[in-house]
Write an enzyme that holds these catalytic residues in place. Sequence first.
Site, short mmCIF file in Angstrom:
data_model
loop_
_atom_site.label_atom_id
_atom_site.label_comp_id
_atom_site.label_asym_id
_atom_site.label_seq_id
_atom_site.Cartn_x
_atom_site.Cartn_y
_atom_site.Cartn_z
N GLU A 92 18.12 13.79 1.78
CA GLU A 92 19.67 13.75 1.36
C GLU A 92 20.22 14.99 2.28
OE1 GLU A 92 21.74 15.05 -2.84
OE2 GLU A 92 20.25 16.55 -1.56
N ASP A 110 15.36 16.36 -1.53
CA ASP A 110 16.56 16.73 -1.88
C ASP A 110 17.13 18.06 -1.13
OD1 ASP A 110 18.56 16.82 -4.29
OD2 ASP A 110 18.16 18.78 -4.25
#
Length: 846
Positions: free
Chosen positions: A491, A436
């Site tokens: 991401e 993330d």
Amino acid sequence: MLCITSPSSSPAPLQPARRSRALSDRAAPPRIAVRSWGYSIYCFCFSTDGSFSQGGGNVRLSVLSVQREARRPGPAKAKSKFATAVTVQEDKTMAASKDNVDHLPIYKLDPKLEEFKDHFSYRMKRYLDQKCSIEKNEGSLEEFSKGYLKYGINTNKDGTVYREWAPAAQEAQLIGDFNDWNGANHQMEKDQFGVWSIKIDHVKGKPAIPHNSRVKFRFRHGAVWADRIPAWIHYAAVDASKFGAPYDGVHWDPPASERYMFKHPRPSKPDAPRIYEAHVGMSGEKPAVSTYREFADNVLPRIRANNYNTVQLMAVMEHSYYASFGYHVTNFFAVSSRSGTPEDLKYLVDKAHSLGLRVLMDVVHSHASNNVTDGLNGYDVGQSTQESYFHTGDRGYHKLWDSRLFNYANWEVLRFLLSNLRYWMDEFMFDGFRFDGVTSMLYHHHGINVGFTGNYKEYFSLDTDVDAVVYMMLANHLMHKILPEATVVAEDVSGMPVLCRPVDEGGVGFDYRLAMAIPDRWIDYLKNKEDSEWSMGEIAHTLTNRRYTEKCIAYAESHDQSIVGDKTIAFLLMDKEMYTGMSDLQPASPTIDRGIALQKMIHFITMALGGDGYLNFMGNEFGHPEWIDFPREGNNWSYDKCRRQWSLVDTDHLRYKYMDAFDQAMNALDEEFFFLSSPKQIVSDMNEEKKVIVFERGDLVFVFNFHPKKTYDGYKVGCDLPGKYRVALDSDAFVFGGHGRVGHDVDHFTSPEGVPGVPETNFNNRPNSFKVLSPPRTCVAYYRVDEEAETTGAGKTSPEIIDVDATPLKTPTATTEAHEERESTEDVSSKKGRQFGRQSSDKSTK
């Protein structure tokens, strides 16, 4: 693969809508138009529209087995809990070393990168120096990453040993239930590296610190004593009966009889991941937090039934604030106690493996919660960055996320984070990670108020955080060495080149990146454009706007798109009518009919054209209504919007079942034809007037008609190979809530187009064509029949591919008759559409 390139300009990229979560690397910047080799990897040329014959529509379709070439054998399954450490395959002609950092393979892939040779040489030298230093001082990177066996609380045959890195502390004690929270007799000693340690002998042959008992690290800095949860703790819990109560560290060391033992090996790595993104806590229908075991027993079978091959779990690491969606981590080695114990999570992973599902974990190494009493931030007492997990000052604080930022150049931070990855892979059998917030890690500005236009200077400059890049290179090298079949997804919204190229080539080493511009395109269209304003070229460009040598995971919507303040795609399409119009016992309203049709089309074209893998968030496969809102003071601590209403899709007379069935079928289509992993991707027709997109992916030909009213009877479709084509998947089939207008028992025979080998004389630059019926708001995939196998009886026939339902033909609804227009397209148009192909290094497909 077949490809066409052109220096021509692309459609103006979209300024994506701001995402609901206030994360800078989630708010997609304007103009993410990454190019390589000095010219655009997309091209547009003109092609002639055609026409086709009409088909019927009295069948229901499902995807069954079709004889085709044998699939290449996948890697062997792991036979034990721990993967054998094998050397990562390196480039045989240019293995990275200090002597050849100026001649990295990435320059051959993309000559434009040579302009930034100084940058790549510097970061590669930094990576090699760091790796060499770790190997010299710790034995190897693999040994270095076993820090969880040394740090924290570990029990051996002689006693219990506790170690904690806290160089700023001047005194330290271990306290807990075992000593009535009095550390006077359990003083710790500090070594030259700032590591405190204590060994506690067993009592009557048993560990002095009992399993499942509370513990904390007490230390003095100046005149102040502070109690903190051990940084390497494996479990943390809170007294739920006390509002705002702090978390306690819990020593987790169950006896052998209570430890979960894995029974099933890891599934082999698929050619293309079809990922089901899930949040365990909100996975139940009850207005409460669901457990790991409930998810394993109730949700995993649904995921497998819908033909996904990978589960991506959010919010696994402990986070004290539930509404953070798991992104403000407080305890990095601790399983979130809201949903159960570490043994319960192991049961979930093992159950997934038994179903053939790989499991990825959403890992957050981009930042940490700023909580002091129960988080890693509690170890920061004003010391220098060399003695802290985080940078000091502004560099150590993310102003949009209100969180702390790691110092990736620190030796013990590297040990902590690399060991964290190893811990989840070794102890819980995770098959990889979704990293993330990678954009925030890549740049000193963290992507805040920065737009990426595709200019390489935006990626490789003094704004690049080389410390973080080196950490990610080490992490990817490590993960693929201890588990060669690991899947690691980044991401990143910036589009940094070579992020997804191997470390030994000069890349950062991720396997995939998320195609984050795609959902923003769909949200923009659904919120701001009428159906007649949808641009076929813009849609196709958004779906194919990626670097051909780096793989992407495509998705129409994830958790981001449906968090509070926004809506799922289905709810954007149908809104309040979902409360009253989803009964199949009454005719569908125009809104519902449009909504279900576009829900299927948007997700299918995203899957088929948008990347090398596919992702769906839990519940969106059946058009889950409304939005996600975690319990908080603003909603009176309600769980109503923090759950999944499975009863909607399970109720037979509701239309949710149609969207779910189509999701199942399109995953099955890839299971059968492997189009996601195919490098062959050619868009031959983007007809703005007719609102039609035609493309080939792998062995399939796809026809998408986005026009709200017009049926094209005899629409000409270009293709590569001559022969006979049949329907493989039809969104308009009755089983998917359609109107049954496309005949599944129709053979579509090709006709040659132009001079063989001379593309400019072909139809839309395709050497063959066939004609189809294309109703409005439908998508159909066609496959080429193996006529030789069919003649000998070895192949499948149409009825074996299409599951023909005996249900009588439905009469078209009044809504359909009133709004649909039929148009013949028998070779009367000389208008030309645009075509482009995605390049591939796979020369065998040419």
